[in-house]
Design a protein around this motif. Structure first.
Motif, PDB file in Angstrom:
ATOM      1  N   GLN A 523      44.789  33.055  36.001  1.00 38.79           N
ATOM      2  CA  GLN A 523      44.481  33.170  37.308  1.00 38.79           C
ATOM      3  C   GLN A 523      45.289  33.909  38.269  1.00 38.79           C
ATOM      4  O   GLN A 523      44.847  34.578  39.148  1.00 38.79           O
ATOM      5  CB  GLN A 523      44.482  31.643  37.759  1.00 38.79           C
ATOM      6  N   GLU A 524      46.614  33.888  38.016  1.00 36.61           N
ATOM      7  CA  GLU A 524      47.530  34.787  38.771  1.00 36.61           C
ATOM      8  C   GLU A 524      47.140  36.177  38.800  1.00 36.61           C
ATOM      9  O   GLU A 524      47.465  37.125  39.440  1.00 36.61           O
ATOM     10  CB  GLU A 524      49.073  34.453  38.547  1.00 36.61           C
ATOM     11  N   LYS A 527      43.788  37.341  40.591  1.00 37.09           N
ATOM     12  CA  LYS A 527      43.697  36.818  41.816  1.00 37.09           C
ATOM     13  C   LYS A 527      43.217  38.715  42.546  1.00 37.09           C
ATOM     14  O   LYS A 527      43.913  39.556  42.415  1.00 37.09           O
ATOM     15  CB  LYS A 527      45.105  36.580  42.667  1.00 37.09           C
ATOM     16  N   THR A 528      42.564  38.422  43.647  1.00 29.18           N
ATOM     17  CA  THR A 528      41.888  39.535  44.526  1.00 29.18           C
ATOM     18  C   THR A 528      42.798  39.634  45.477  1.00 29.18           C
ATOM     19  O   THR A 528      43.345  38.686  46.165  1.00 29.18           O
ATOM     20  CB  THR A 528      40.709  39.576  44.609  1.00 29.18           C
TER      21      THR A 528
END
Length: 528
Positions: A523-524, A527-528
């Motif tokens: 997820q990290e 990240k946008t």
């Protein structure tokens, strides 16, 4: 024409006397602990303590102290220096307590609960200690070639907090209890130690020696220690020359201990290895740089010699080299420490000294050692890793709590063939909101779980979630095979339960934790 003066270290200088007092006193306290714990906790006969264990201690101390003195002499000559200080060396305090309470005592209790005589149980416990010591020596010796890589892979908080967990429980708390059980005797020597080592107060004589002398005076003055002619004559009986023997047969016959207590032996060996590396770094920071691999190999050889010759207690490079150097000690203090400790152990005179110097007289020094180890867990790691250090302390505290709980049950008359310890006790503990089964799970392989939990926390703090996942996956593997958490009931104890899949619940939990960390890492990264 300029004349160059060759500077080489001398074998002995006057300030070696100061260093000798400190190192010899430290080693003497360790030997007193061995005598008192082996006879008091393990109920070993005097013939076993003085005829087998102490001669092994003597040889191991002579080997190490003489080697490090010779190494300092050669290093100083090579560097054209006369101010080099030999590495301090002695019995490993943490291993001493770990092997008595986590290996030898469980083996003895299990033997007695199975109907073995007290004398035979003591023999089995001693042999188990030999195997544990031998295992530590092998790990230290082999680790001389890979110890540096291990230290790089393991966060310092994971290493030091685990050591701190042992120090605060199996070393410090027990002696704090003993201090307050005998406050008139215990508090003043403790005050002297705190003033000397934390307050930097200088007394006429070395603070450690003053603390012991005051402790002796108070113990005898308050009748905690009292004259007993029969007892004194008994202390004279062991006095004679003891020649070390080789106990290879006993080591081989108890080799299964290496597997049964692998979850304790492996981490203790690794700690001795990494602790020696850190102490070599400490010496280098103080200006004395020694070759790493030879020092680690001799560390392992000293421990192997101890086990082969009858001692259950590993030896190691001591913490505090900068302190001995600041005292002005050079080479001779190490040689004389080996000679004096060797003579005490080989002559049986330790019994007489132990009679006049009760353990209460010197326990403040051991309590201080425990405090310093715990404090170092925080001061020698980055301040923002403090939560990891706290988490790393908890499994050791839980393991100690489980031991105390079982000791209390045995004191109440349980843990016998007629009244064995059974799983029904878990529900009775829960009536008081005590999840003792969790303590039993943390007790098994707590050195592993402390390292892993602290390591995971460090990587979470550093936001290195993939590394945290790898550590959690490693914990799953270790738990699955029973090296950690899994336990089984015996008549008088809960012990490690090795086997394929025996730790399934904990392994499952760690795998799920690893999945969580991998997900957070993914997820990290996206990240946008």
């Amino acid at each position: 024409m300029e004349i160059t003066t060759t500077r080489v270290p001398r074998w002995f200088v006057r300030r070696d006397i100061d260093g000798l007092f400190g190192l010899a006193l430290d080693n003497f306290i360790q030997i007193l602990l061995i005598v008192n714990l082996c006879q008091g906790v393990l109920a070993f006969p005097a013939s076993l303590v003085y005829g087998r264990i102490l001669p092994g201690v003597a040889i191991s101390l002579i080997v190490g102290n003489f080697y490090y003195a010779k190494l300092a002499k050669e290093q100083g000559k090579r560097e054209q220096r006369d101010d080099i200080t030999a590495l301090p060396y002695g019995i490993n305090t943490v291993s001493l307590f770990a092997y008595i309470f986590m290996v030898m005592l469980p083996v003895k209790l299990a033997a007695i609960s199975s109907g073995v005589s007290g004398e035979q149980a003591a023999q089995l416990a001693w042999q188990a200690g030999l195997v544990a010591c031998f295992g530590s020596g092998l790990i230290e010796f082999i680790g001389a070639w890979g110890g540096e890589a291990l230290r790089r892979l393991t966060p310092r908080a994971a290493l030091l907090s685990t050591l701190g967990g042992i120090a605060i429980t199996f070393i410090a708390i027990g002696f704090l209890f003993r201090t307050y059980a005998n406050p008139v005797v215990g508090l003043v020597p403790l005050g002297v130690i705190l003033l000397t080592y934390f307050g930097r107060v200088r007394f006429i004589i070395p603070g450690g020696l003053l603390a012991v002398l005051l402790g002796v005076a108070l113990a005898w003055g308050t009748a905690l220690a009292s004259w007993d002619r029969v007892q004194f004559i008994a202390t004279l009986q062991p006095i004679r020359l003891y020649l070390p023997s080789l106990w290879l047969g006993e080591l081989w016959s108890s080799r299964s201990v290496l597997v049964e207590y692998f979850s304790i032996i492996l981490p203790m060996g690794l700690f001795n290895l990494v602790g020696s590396l850190q102490n070599l770094e400490s010496a280098s920071a103080a200006g004395d740089t020694y070759p790493v691999a030879p020092c680690l190999r001799v560390n392992g050889i000293g421990t192997l010699v101890a086990a082969i010759c009858g001692s259950c207690f590993p030896t190691t490079i001591y913490i505090g080299h900068p302190g001995w150097k600041a005292m002005g000690a050079r080479v001779g203090y190490s040689i004389f420490n080996g000679i004096i400790m060797g003579l005490l152990c080989l002559s049986g005179t330790v019994a007489m000294l132990a009679y006049f110097v009760p353990v209460e007289a010197g326990m403040a020094i051991v309590l201080w050692i425990g405090i310093v180890i715990v404090a170092q867990s925080f001061t020698a790691t980055p301040s923002h890793h403090a939560p990891a250090v706290v988490i790393g302390l908890l499994p050791g505290i839980a393991g100690w709590g489980a031991l105390i709980a079982k000791n209390a049950l045995r004191a109440a008359g349980l843990g016998t063939p007629e009244k064995p310890l059974t799983p029904t006790l878990i529900d009775r503990f829960k009536l008081s909101d005590t999840y003792i089964d969790g303590a039993f799970a943390l007790e098994q392989g707590f050195i592993f779980s402390a390292m892993i939990l602290a390591g995971i926390t460090v990587y979470i703090i550093e936001r290195k979630f993939r590394q945290a996942a790898y550590w959690s996956a490693s914990a799953a593997v270790i738990s699955w095979v029973g090296l950690m958490h899994s336990y089984r009931w015996t008549v008088a104890d809960t012990v490690v339960n090795f086997g394929w899949g025996t730790g399934t619940p904990w392994a499952t939990g760690y795998i799920m934790l690893a999945i969580l960390f991998f997900y957070v890492d993914w997820q990290e990264r996206h990240k946008t």
